[in-house]
Design a protein around this motif. Structure first.
Motif, PDB file in Angstrom:
ATOM      1  N   GLU A 192      -5.947   4.943  -2.161  1.00 14.97           N
ATOM      2  CA  GLU A 192      -4.973   4.187  -2.589  1.00 14.97           C
ATOM      3  C   GLU A 192      -4.733   3.955  -4.082  1.00 14.97           C
ATOM      4  O   GLU A 192      -3.455   3.776  -4.462  1.00 14.97           O
ATOM      5  CB  GLU A 192      -5.024   2.851  -1.717  1.00 14.97           C
ATOM      6  CG  GLU A 192      -4.621   2.941  -0.088  1.00 14.97           C
ATOM      7  CD  GLU A 192      -3.578   3.413   0.321  1.00 14.97           C
ATOM      8  OE1 GLU A 192      -2.418   2.577  -0.535  1.00 14.97           O
ATOM      9  OE2 GLU A 192      -2.851   3.810   1.291  1.00 14.97           O
ATOM     10  N   ASP A 235       0.885  -1.160  -0.127  1.00 19.46           N
ATOM     11  CA  ASP A 235       0.125  -0.023   0.168  1.00 19.46           C
ATOM     12  C   ASP A 235       0.954   1.273  -0.092  1.00 19.46           C
ATOM     13  O   ASP A 235       2.103   1.180   0.077  1.00 19.46           O
ATOM     14  CB  ASP A 235      -0.870   0.003   1.193  1.00 19.46           C
ATOM     15  CG  ASP A 235      -0.462   0.329   2.314  1.00 19.46           C
ATOM     16  OD1 ASP A 235       0.836   0.147   2.590  1.00 19.46           O
ATOM     17  OD2 ASP A 235      -1.055   0.333   3.489  1.00 19.46           O
ATOM     18  N   TYR A 268      -4.967  -4.760   2.087  1.00 17.60           N
ATOM     19  CA  TYR A 268      -4.961  -3.299   2.347  1.00 17.60           C
ATOM     20  C   TYR A 268      -6.101  -2.435   1.727  1.00 17.60           C
ATOM     21  O   TYR A 268      -6.029  -1.471   1.598  1.00 17.60           O
ATOM     22  CB  TYR A 268      -3.453  -2.900   1.907  1.00 17.60           C
ATOM     23  CG  TYR A 268      -2.505  -3.447   2.796  1.00 17.60           C
ATOM     24  CD1 TYR A 268      -2.202  -2.817   4.004  1.00 17.60           C
ATOM     25  CD2 TYR A 268      -1.907  -4.813   2.601  1.00 17.60           C
ATOM     26  CE1 TYR A 268      -0.955  -3.433   4.750  1.00 17.60           C
ATOM     27  CE2 TYR A 268      -1.074  -5.481   3.445  1.00 17.60           C
ATOM     28  CZ  TYR A 268      -0.568  -4.891   4.468  1.00 17.60           C
ATOM     29  OH  TYR A 268       0.445  -5.380   5.215  1.00 17.60           O
ATOM     30  N   LEU A 291      -1.612  -2.343  -5.177  1.00 18.44           N
ATOM     31  CA  LEU A 291      -2.357  -2.530  -3.778  1.00 18.44           C
ATOM     32  C   LEU A 291      -2.773  -3.822  -3.359  1.00 18.44           C
ATOM     33  O   LEU A 291      -3.670  -4.387  -4.083  1.00 18.44           O
ATOM     34  CB  LEU A 291      -3.609  -1.430  -3.910  1.00 18.44           C
ATOM     35  CG  LEU A 291      -4.565  -1.377  -2.544  1.00 18.44           C
ATOM     36  CD1 LEU A 291      -3.639  -0.906  -1.384  1.00 18.44           C
ATOM     37  CD2 LEU A 291      -5.927  -0.508  -2.873  1.00 18.44           C
TER      38      LEU A 291
END
Ligand code: ZN
Ligand code: ZN
Length: 264
Positions: free
Chosen positions: A85, A49, A77, A73
């Protein structure tokens, strides 16, 4: 005349290791040194992440040409803020080259709260791998068939890569290979109860790459302690035993496979 080197160490590639982690902060020089002494020449670093990106890129800068970063990613996460993200992942992918998009996928082992979001994040990142012409490194746990089905959706668009830490059935292995993917084999191969040896016995080396997933999944005889890239030799030795071939052959074929897959 053919000259055989006496202490020949075959070239190995650790296709998946988290060497930028806190665990290695104190002694990364030594970890890399021990790995190189064991024959490991390249280290592929999967993304997790955004909090891990700085240390990952710092490791690349410290060991250029050896430590190669991916961008992605990780499914574990994917939380409430996963769209933020993902935006960071996309931004990095558009800015520079990475070895692969990874690690991405589905993980229903720990938590299924964000199962729907995991699928969305996985598909979005597969689409970026197509857009940026990069391979993908897939993490799947307790979600093998669902992961394979998603890969199949994009199969015609030429996606490629690795199902890392593969520990599934022979049927899954066959489907993955048919979809044009490689199996990443690590410490689990040395665990007697895992049943992976029986599956891999029937799979050709040309479909395999090797990995440690350090600091996780430590091979026997160090199981229970932290893993590091030098232990890749235990995976290689076990693989040679199962495939009834030389360590040199395992090293040559799996390294050639890794070099075919990764962009950097
Ligand atoms: Zn993983
Ligand atoms: Zn990993």
């Amino acid at each position: 005349m053919v000259i055989f080197a006496i202490n020949f160490i075959p070239m190995l590639i650790d296709s998946h290791c988290h060497l930028y982690g806190e665990e290695f902060k104190e002694d990364i020089e030594k970890v890399i040194e021990r790995a190189e002494a064991a024959g490991v020449r390249k280290f592929y670093l999967p993304g997790i992440d955004s909090s891990a990106i700085d240390s990952m890129l710092a490791l690349e800068a410290r060991f250029p040409g050896k430590c190669q970063p991916m961008m992605g990613l990780h499914p574990c996460y994917v939380k409430e803020n996963y769209l933020d993200e993902l935006a960071i992942v996309e931004d990095w992918l558009s800015r520079r080259s990475f070895a692969a998009v990874g690690e991405i996928g589905l993980d229903h082992y720990w938590d299924t709260t964000f199962a729907v979001q995991q699928v969305h994040a996985f598909k979005t990142q597969i689409e970026w791998s197509i857009r940026f012409n990069l391979p993908i490194v897939i993490h799947t746990r307790n979600a093998m068939q669902e992961t394979i089905e998603i890969v199949k959706i994009y199969q015609k668009q030429g996606i490629r890569g690795i199902f890392h830490c593969f520990s599934g059935s022979y049927e899954s292995a066959t489907e993955i290979i048919k979809a044009g993917f490689y199996l990443g084999i690590g410490g689990v191969l040395t665990y007697k109860k895992a049943g992976l040896a029986e599956v891999i016995e029937k799979i050709g080396l040309e479909h395999l790459v090797i990995e440690t997933d350090a600091p996780y999944l430590t091979p026997v005889p160090f199981r229970g302690k932290g893993n590091e890239s030098s232990y890749l030799t235990y995976v290689v030795a076990r693989l040679a035993e199962i495939k009834q071939c030389s360590i040199e052959e395992v090293a040559a074929v799996t390294s050639a496979n890794a070099e075919k897959i990764f962009v950097l």
